[in-house]
Enzyme design. Structure first.
Site, mmCIF file in Angstrom:
data_model
loop_
_atom_site.group_PDB
_atom_site.id
_atom_site.type_symbol
_atom_site.label_atom_id
_atom_site.label_comp_id
_atom_site.label_asym_id
_atom_site.label_seq_id
_atom_site.Cartn_x
_atom_site.Cartn_y
_atom_site.Cartn_z
ATOM 1 N N HIS A 1 0.832 -1.227 0.000
ATOM 2 C CA HIS A 1 0.000 0.000 0.000
ATOM 3 C C HIS A 1 0.857 1.265 0.000
ATOM 4 C CE1 HIS A 1 -3.316 -2.690 1.271
ATOM 5 N NE2 HIS A 1 -2.390 -3.218 2.051
ATOM 6 N N SER B 1 15.371 20.474 -16.534
ATOM 7 C CA SER B 1 14.223 21.312 -16.851
ATOM 8 C C SER B 1 14.731 22.577 -17.537
ATOM 9 C CB SER B 1 13.501 21.654 -15.553
ATOM 10 O OG SER B 1 12.803 22.865 -15.689
ATOM 11 N N LYS C 1 16.459 20.618 -11.337
ATOM 12 C CA LYS C 1 15.757 19.391 -11.681
ATOM 13 C C LYS C 1 16.604 18.378 -12.459
ATOM 14 C CE LYS C 1 11.647 18.720 -11.643
ATOM 15 N NZ LYS C 1 10.527 19.369 -12.299
ATOM 16 N N GLU D 1 9.910 7.400 -17.138
ATOM 17 C CA GLU D 1 8.546 7.901 -17.382
ATOM 18 C C GLU D 1 8.074 7.502 -18.786
ATOM 19 O OE1 GLU D 1 8.211 11.989 -14.886
ATOM 20 O OE2 GLU D 1 9.876 11.842 -16.281
#
Ligand code: ARG
Length: 459
Positions: free
Chosen positions: A156, A277, A283, A290
């Site tokens: 979970h 970024s 970043k 992804e």
């Protein structure tokens, strides 16, 4: 150029021609179509439709066409032929004249296309199998390098029990093994030759289909021509194998994206597979992962698409079936690419050991061990669970981990708890205890790594 000149009086509409054509994607099947055409020419020789000289001429013209295409694969795309079958036939005739017109005797594009597609699937499955094995190898190597790195294991997405990074790697090896065997299975059912099925009811020529099948490396030939030209089960099987495997790769990606998040900070991904970024200089984004996660979507889309195309389709061949190819090609390309990128990510991963360890400690992931400790002292598990729940609540309240809790606090909840509790609940003690088959104990993991190294031929 069309293949059906005789029956038509008028030219076809240009827009329809474009809509109908498949050359822009089935040019991918050029090698397979030439391979199967050479085999077919030999079958025609055996029944006397071609003479020895004619067959030799056809074969060498097809081989030289293959060479030309190898040098410049895009050459095919310049043509206005409807599909790869007509392109090859047209170029064959251009090379050797009327003899080339004999090759299509007894054959239909219906048995031709499914033969080509099966051959294409077969050689691509072999590449996929190799890439799956390579990814498994990378998982074993990464496991070996991180054999004692403790991380929290989750259920979970709550810290549940301590595990090791090596153990996490081994979980993915199991998934990849299933992907591998699903592909082998797909290959087994797929590797049966439909050539010689004609348009739908078999060929009118006495072709030895079994011999023809074996000559192309198929295990046997299909039993019913009507089924043979209608069957795209192998496309569905391959796309569902791809979907399951991409689901695994997407879970792998998601795990690593989470491990790499600023919140967890368990791992560092290398510059080689991340991007920055344009606005925020701090970043470092896990784009590779992804993308794998995202590309899973198009693979599922392909599976649904072919299932819907075939649903309710009457026997036998219908042009709807031309819709099988683009998605199949794209899926196999995507799957192979994702396997390669997963290996690359894994190879360059760095673990922040201390942060992983602290996270495993902080999460009360050793609480089950306190309960097991009480069980060993004679308390029932249900009762022990309740006692430890209260201890955890107390520990949360005073912001301490279980191993930093004073004995007096433990004793408040159970008198059975003695000073030896601390040895039982170190993270490595918790891990060591899970020593039965499939468990996380260091010993089990070490043994498993040795076994996998032997299986995968890693020295
Ligand atoms: N381009 C077709 C396909 O991909 C080849 C088979 C065409 N057969 C036919 N009867 N039109 O399915």
């Amino acid at each position: 150029m069309s293949l059906w000149g005789g029956r038509f009086i008028n030219e076809s509409n240009k827009l329809f021609e474009e809509f109908n054509a498949s050359l822009s994607f089935d040019y991918n099947l050029v090698k397979e179509d030439i391979f199967a055409s050479i085999a077919w020419s030999k079958a025609l020789l055996e029944i006397g439709v071609l003479t020895n000289i004619e067959q030799k001429k056809i074969e060498s013209a097809l081989i030289s066409l293959k060479k030309e295409v190898n040098i410049n694969p895009k050459k095919i795309l310049k043509s206005n032929c409807e599909d790869i079958h007509s392109w090859i036939e047209k170029n064959l005739i251009k090379k050797i004249g009327d003899i080339g017109k004999k090759l299509h005797t007894g054959r239909s594009r219906n048995d031709q296309i499914t033969t080509d597609l099966k051959l294409w699937c077969r050689s691509n499955i072999k590449i996929l199998l190799k890439n799956i094995l390579n990814l498994q190898k990378q998982f074993v190597l990464t496991a070996e390098m991180n054999i004692d790195v403790i991380i929290p294991g989750y259920t979970h997405l709550q810290r549940a029990q301590p595990i090791t990074f090596a153990y996490w790697c081994l979980a993915y090896i199991e998934m990849l093994k299933r992907d591998f065997s699903r592909l082998e299975d797909t290959l087994k059912r797929l590797n049966i030759s439909p050539l010689g099925s004609g348009a739908l009811s078999g060929t009118g020529w006495n072709i030895d289909r079994e011999k023809l099948a074996l000559s192309m490396g198929f295990t046997t030939s299909t039993e019913n021509a009507l089924d043979s030209v209608s069957d795209r089960d192998y496309v569905i099987e391959l796309l569902s194998s791809a979907s399951i495997s991409m689901m695994h790769l997407s879970r792998f990606s998601e795990d690593l994206i989470f491990f790499n998040s600023s919140e967890a900070n368990f791992i560092e991904l290398s510059d080689a597979i991340t991007s920055g970024s344009s606005l925020m200089p701090q970043k470092k984004n896990p784009d590779a992962l992804e993308l794998i996660r995202g590309k899973c979507g198009r693979v599922y889309g392909s599976l649904f698409s072919i299932l819907v195309v075939l649903k309710g389709l009457p026997l036998s061949y219908n042009k709807d079936m031309q819709e099988d190819k683009e998605n199949l090609f794209n899926t196999i390309y995507t799957w192979n690419y994702s396997l390669l990128i997963s290996s690359l990510v894994l190879k360059n991963i760095k673990l922040n050991r201390q942060i992983c360890y602290d996270a495993a400690e902080k999460g009360y992931s050793n609480a089950t061990e306190v309960a097991d400790y009480l069980v060993r002292k004679g308390i029932s598990f249900r009762e022990a669970h309740n006692i430890v729940g209260k201890i955890v609540l107390h520990a949360i309240d005073i912001k301490k981990s279980l191993s930093h809790l004073d004995l007096s606090i433990f004793k408040k909840y159970s008198n059975y708890i003695e000073n030896d509790i601390y040895d039982h609940i170190t993270l490595s003690a918790c891990i060591k205890k899970h020593l039965s088959k499939g468990g996380v104990s260091f010993n089990q993991v070490k043994k498993k790594i040795i076994k996998e190294k032997i299986r995968l031929n890693i020295s």
